[in-house]
Scaffold this active site. Structure first.
Site, PDB file in Angstrom:
ATOM      1  N   ARG A  17       0.825  -1.220   0.000  1.00 58.51           N
ATOM      2  CA  ARG A  17       0.000   0.000   0.000  1.00 58.51           C
ATOM      3  C   ARG A  17       0.855   1.265   0.000  1.00 58.51           C
ATOM      4  O   ARG A  17       0.543   2.224  -0.702  1.00 58.51           O
ATOM      5  CB  ARG A  17      -0.965   0.003   1.186  1.00 58.51           C
ATOM      6  CG  ARG A  17      -2.051  -1.068   1.061  1.00 58.51           C
ATOM      7  CD  ARG A  17      -2.904  -1.148   2.312  1.00 58.51           C
ATOM      8  NE  ARG A  17      -2.055  -1.544   3.437  1.00 58.51           N
ATOM      9  CZ  ARG A  17      -2.294  -1.244   4.703  1.00 58.51           C
ATOM     10  NH1 ARG A  17      -3.356  -0.533   5.028  1.00 58.51           N
ATOM     11  NH2 ARG A  17      -1.480  -1.652   5.660  1.00 58.51           N
ATOM     12  N   ASN A  35      -6.255  -2.622   2.432  1.00 59.54           N
ATOM     13  CA  ASN A  35      -6.270  -4.078   2.568  1.00 59.54           C
ATOM     14  C   ASN A  35      -7.706  -4.558   2.693  1.00 59.54           C
ATOM     15  O   ASN A  35      -8.500  -3.957   3.426  1.00 59.54           O
ATOM     16  CB  ASN A  35      -5.502  -4.521   3.815  1.00 59.54           C
ATOM     17  CG  ASN A  35      -4.002  -4.472   3.631  1.00 59.54           C
ATOM     18  OD1 ASN A  35      -3.499  -4.422   2.520  1.00 59.54           O
ATOM     19  ND2 ASN A  35      -3.282  -4.491   4.735  1.00 59.54           N
TER      20      ASN A  35
END
Length: 87
Positions: A17, A35
Site C-alpha cells: 500500500r 487491505n
C-alpha cells in the site's frame, strides 16, 4: 478518470500500500489503497488516463517482497478525490 483495481497475490504485509501511495503521489493521482479481508488490496485512483496507465504498470510490478498474481481493473468517471490515502 477513475481506476479501481483489485490486486491479488502476496500483497499484504509487504509494504504494497505504501508503495502504491508513493507512485500515485509521484504521478499526481488521488485516491486510496486498502487491505481487504480476503487478502487482496483495493486501489482507487483518479487522474489523467495516461497517469493511471503508468500506475497500473506499478500495481502489476509491486515492491520487492510482493508477488502480484492478478490485477482486476474497472474504469469510471472521477468523483473528485483529494490526496492519496492508505487505509
Amino acid at each position: 478518470m477513475r481506476l479501481t483495481a483489485l490486486v491479488s497475490g502476496t500483497v499484504q504485509g509487504v509494504g504494497y500500500r505504501r508503495y502504491v501511495q508513493r507512485h500515485a503521489r509521484d504521478l499526481g493521482l488521488s485516491g486510496s489503497a486498502e487491505n481487504l479481508p480476503d487478502g487482496r488490496v483495493e486501489v482507487v485512483a483518479e487522474g489523467p488516463p495516461e497517469h493511471l496507465e503508468r500506475l497500473l504498470h506499478w500495481l502489476r510490478r509491486g515492491p520487492p517482497h510482493a508477488r502480484v498474481a492478478d490485477v482486476q481493473t474497472q474504469y469510471s468517471e472521477a468523483t473528485g478525490l483529494r490526496d492519496f490515502h492508505v487505509y
